[in-house]
Scaffold this active site. Structure first.
Site, mmCIF file in Angstrom:
data_model
loop_
_atom_site.group_PDB
_atom_site.id
_atom_site.type_symbol
_atom_site.label_atom_id
_atom_site.label_comp_id
_atom_site.label_asym_id
_atom_site.label_seq_id
_atom_site.Cartn_x
_atom_site.Cartn_y
_atom_site.Cartn_z
ATOM 1 N N ASP A 265 35.251 37.153 43.267
ATOM 2 C CA ASP A 265 35.470 37.611 42.283
ATOM 3 C C ASP A 265 34.943 39.716 42.771
ATOM 4 O OD1 ASP A 265 36.559 39.295 40.752
ATOM 5 O OD2 ASP A 265 36.610 37.821 38.537
ATOM 6 N N SER B 44 40.182 38.870 32.457
ATOM 7 C CA SER B 44 39.348 40.574 32.759
ATOM 8 C C SER B 44 39.435 41.752 31.866
ATOM 9 C CB SER B 44 40.538 40.987 33.951
ATOM 10 O OG SER B 44 40.376 41.789 34.348
ATOM 11 N N TRP B 45 40.299 42.213 31.241
ATOM 12 C CA TRP B 45 39.999 42.951 30.662
ATOM 13 C C TRP B 45 40.565 42.665 29.360
ATOM 14 C CZ3 TRP B 45 39.879 46.803 27.250
ATOM 15 C CH2 TRP B 45 40.956 46.830 25.833
ATOM 16 N N HIS C 210 39.481 36.361 41.844
ATOM 17 C CA HIS C 210 39.663 37.563 40.754
ATOM 18 C C HIS C 210 41.197 36.584 40.110
ATOM 19 C CE1 HIS C 210 39.227 39.978 36.758
ATOM 20 N NE2 HIS C 210 40.714 40.144 37.406
ATOM 21 N N GLY D 173 44.557 44.482 32.085
ATOM 22 C CA GLY D 173 45.353 45.259 32.959
ATOM 23 C C GLY D 173 44.006 46.218 32.513
#
Length: 314
Positions: free
Chosen positions: A264, A109-110, A291, A42
């Site tokens: 990605d 990701s985050w 991604h 996110g």
């Protein structure tokens, strides 16, 4: 590998923090299973029940929390006391509350950035890391999303859109952050909808079609309020800090698997190379696709978790 229909057997609960937040979490698998923590991306997205399909329902104990302000955690969408320091404290409270000595951590990701920060801050709590498409929270990470010429050039178009480079991107984020907090309901929804539309293009997803319920609209605003809040501040981390954390993790010899999609265009492939250099013992796997944790990436995640399981709980 378990099928995606396993998650409904999971157990949900709420964790109350000392400073007034309520962190919602889902737990899957037997209490005696090898413990794993899942950190969503996110920021602000929340965990999906489908993430439990990466684990063996008979062998693994998977814990999937929604981070502060995200998804089903409360108060939803709040920036109040919502910092990386607080998120890390929540994870430790969750671990001790569940009586888990050490657990493996999966982050995408985050969530991969948060996993690195957590493993550095609480080294005795983590026995393995599986990181997918890492977002290193650097100037170039944010610029790639918001720069007028970057991969996410349509993101927040029309919001202070003049200029290029990180200063211009940060200016657009500041406007978005304040509007998502203080704007009218119509302004908030317009920005959140615009952000979602651009994000789906960036992820190569079809546009959302059809009307949204009022509940869905509110959830959308909450998601991007949290995301703008963290991205504007580079999450209080930054690439240099995370790479130093990675080097300390590497020096401890922690088992680490790095997964990155060959196509990605959200998180730069250079991030995987930077982490691989900082953590010499890490296993770097290039995965066909983009991604998202789907298809070949979902299979790679399941394989990495199974391969790391020997060290979890040891």
């Amino acid at each position: 590998m378990p099928t995606p229909d396993w998650p409904p057997a999971s157990r949900c609960f709420d964790l109350r923090t000392p400073d007034g937040h309520v962190v919602h979490a889902r737990q899957c698998g037997p209490d005696s299973g090898e413990p794993w923590l899942v950190l969503h991306g996110g920021p602000g997205s929340g965990c999906s029940p489908s993430m439990a399909a990466w684990f063996d329902p008979l062998r693994h104990r998977a814990v999937l929390p929604d981070q502060r302000g995200a998804s089903r955690s409360r108060p939803a969408g709040t920036r109040r006391r919502n910092t990386v320091t607080a998120l890390l404290a929540d994870l430790e409270q969750l671990r001790t509350t569940l009586g888990i000595a050490r657990w493996g951590v999966v982050g995408g990701s985050w969530g991969a950035a948060l996993a690195l920060a957590y493993a550095d801050r609480f080294p005795d709590a983590v026995s393995a890391l599986v990181l997918r498409g890492t977002f290193l929270t650097g100037f170039d990470d944010v610029q790639a999303l918001f720069n007028a010429r970057g991969a996410g050039r349509d993101l927040l178009r029309g919001i202070d859109g003049r200029g290029e480079g990180f200063p211009a991107a940060r200016g657009r984020l500041l406007v978005a952050t304040e509007m998502l907090q203080l704007g009218t309901d119509v302004q908030k929804l317009n920005i959140a909808t615009q952000w979602q539309r651009a994000e789906r293009r960036l992820l190569r997803l079809r546009p959302h079609v059809g009307p949204q319920t009022r509940q869905q609209q509110v959830a959308l605003v909450h998601k991007y309020r949290i995301q703008a809040h963290y991205l504007y501040r580079r999450a209080g981390l930054g690439r240099a800090a995370l790479l130093m954390a990675a080097a300390r993790i590497g020096a401890r010899g922690l088992p680490v698997t790095l997964l990155h999609g060959l196509q990605d265009n959200v998180c730069q492939p250079e991030n995987a190379l930077r982490l691989s250099a900082a953590i010499p013992q890490a296993r770097l796997v290039w995965v066909p696709g983009g991604h998202l944790a789907e298809g070949a990436m979902a299979q790679a995640l399941g394989a990495a978790i199974r391969a790391s399981a020997w060290s979890v709980g040891a």
